[in-house]
Write an enzyme that holds these catalytic residues in place. Structure first.
Site, mmCIF file in Angstrom:
data_model
loop_
_atom_site.group_PDB
_atom_site.id
_atom_site.type_symbol
_atom_site.label_atom_id
_atom_site.label_comp_id
_atom_site.label_asym_id
_atom_site.label_seq_id
_atom_site.Cartn_x
_atom_site.Cartn_y
_atom_site.Cartn_z
ATOM 1 N N LYS A 164 0.823 -1.225 0.000
ATOM 2 C CA LYS A 164 0.000 0.000 0.000
ATOM 3 C C LYS A 164 0.848 1.262 0.000
ATOM 4 C CE LYS A 164 -4.400 -1.705 1.164
ATOM 5 N NZ LYS A 164 -5.517 -1.841 2.072
ATOM 6 N N ARG A 220 -4.022 -9.964 4.663
ATOM 7 C CA ARG A 220 -4.328 -9.999 3.218
ATOM 8 C C ARG A 220 -3.112 -9.500 2.445
ATOM 9 N NH1 ARG A 220 -6.448 -6.569 -0.703
ATOM 10 N NH2 ARG A 220 -7.913 -7.562 -2.136
HETATM 11 C C1 9MG Z 1 -10.126 -5.220 -1.580
HETATM 12 N N1 9MG Z 1 -9.186 -4.661 -0.627
HETATM 13 C C2 9MG Z 1 -8.153 -3.826 -0.913
HETATM 14 N N2 9MG Z 1 -7.504 -3.503 0.218
HETATM 15 C C3 9MG Z 1 -8.136 -4.160 1.229
HETATM 16 C C4 9MG Z 1 -7.945 -4.240 2.612
HETATM 17 O O1 9MG Z 1 -6.998 -3.545 3.216
HETATM 18 N N3 9MG Z 1 -8.770 -5.012 3.337
HETATM 19 C C5 9MG Z 1 -9.767 -5.716 2.743
HETATM 20 N N4 9MG Z 1 -10.562 -6.475 3.521
HETATM 21 N N5 9MG Z 1 -10.005 -5.670 1.420
HETATM 22 C C6 9MG Z 1 -9.197 -4.907 0.682
#
Ligand code: 9MG
Length: 284
Positions: free
Chosen positions: A228, A262
């Site tokens: 990110k 994730r």
């Molecule tokens: C789809 N998506 C993109 N970034 C995300 C994040 O930080 N958390 C979740 N749950 N979905 C995300």
């Protein structure tokens, strides 16, 4: 007491830190920019082989998304999102891993659940009219994410009175709505939504207080920090050079109690979390 199981469609996911590392959710993008030639048949083969690679690398949940949520990106029409996501869901249905669908559209949720999706990951926190009703009768898990604003404009001067408090209030409201829709708490996990209507400072406050958020809401916590822009702000690195930053962020989230992480880089994150788990496991 932290929740130790997530009820996730066809699966019951163990979240007990005394027994295992945090779970790794692998990101499987099905957007045209994920492919070089844009041809659908080849794309499906490519996506499925990326999923197989993630499985070999130790992924615990596969998150399939047909619409980019990057700041400023335009929404994808419903029929196009279905055309992207559903063939992948059918192709992976029996892959042996829980399948999550990253969508905020109730119509996509319904179709996905009919095709055995185990989890719905909604960046909009199931706030769209009909979203909670679309999944209430199923037994899929819900990832309720916090987002301020909409992806097209959310990073234009985001503000909070007190980001931690405001995010907590949001979750209390969404959990009440889920309860009123008849959704059992065993199906829920929460996600503060790093980068979704937040400055670097907001993101860091949330990351440092994840444990507090988890304790206050007493639900499994999912964290998405992989590649990110907040990591780019800290390291000065472009997106393709953020692996080390992503691993550090994954570990920071795990230390703070995140039970699902994730990520794009499954193999590296699994290794990092396995080492962290071995070094810190509570054995009594
Ligand atoms: C789809 N998506 C993109 N970034 C995300 C994040 O930080 N958390 C979740 N749950 N979905 C995300």
């Amino acid at each position: 007491m932290k929740p130790t199981t997530l009820h996730c469609g066809r699966y019951r996911l163990a979240l007990d830190r005394t027994r295992s590392r945090p779970l790794v959710m692998g990101i499987l993008n099905v957007t045209p920019d994920s492919f070089s030639d844009g041809r659908r048949f080849d794309s499906l083969e490519l996506v499925v082989s990326r999923a197989e690679q993630m499985i070999a690398e130790g992924v615990d949940i596969i998150d399939i998304g047909g619409e980019s949520s990057r700041p400023g990106v335009a929404p994808v029409p419903l029929d196009e999102e279905l055309r992207r996501v559903m063939p992948v869901l059918y192709a992976l249905r029996d892959c042996g891993k829980p399948l999550s669908i990253d969508t905020y559209k109730p119509e996509v949720m319904r179709e996905a659940i009919a095709a055995d999706a185990d989890m719905i990951n909604d960046i909009n926190g199931f706030r769209a009219p009909g979203a909670l009703a679309a999944i209430a009768e199923s037994d899929c898990a819900l990832c309720i994410m916090h987002m301020q604003g909409i992806p097209q404009s959310m990073q234009q001067d985001p503000r909070y009175d007190d980001v931690l408090h405001d995010v907590q209030v949001f979750f209390h409201e969404r959990l009440r709505a889920a309860q009123q829709a008849g959704i059992a708490s065993e199906r829920l996990c929460i996600d503060p939504g790093f980068g979704f209507g937040k400055t670097l400072e907001h993101n860091l406050i949330l990351l440092r207080h994840l444990g507090q958020l988890q304790a206050e809401l007493n639900l499994p916590l999912l964290a998405g920090l992989s590649r990110k822009s907040m990591l780019g702000s800290i390291t000065g690195k472009p997106v393709e050079a953020r692996l080390a930053g992503s691993l550090a962020a994954a570990l920071a989230a795990a230390v703070q109690g995140a039970q699902i992480i994730r990520v794009h880089d499954v193999a590296e994150t699994v290794d990092a979390l396995n080492v962290w788990q071995a070094a810190t496991a509570i054995t009594t």
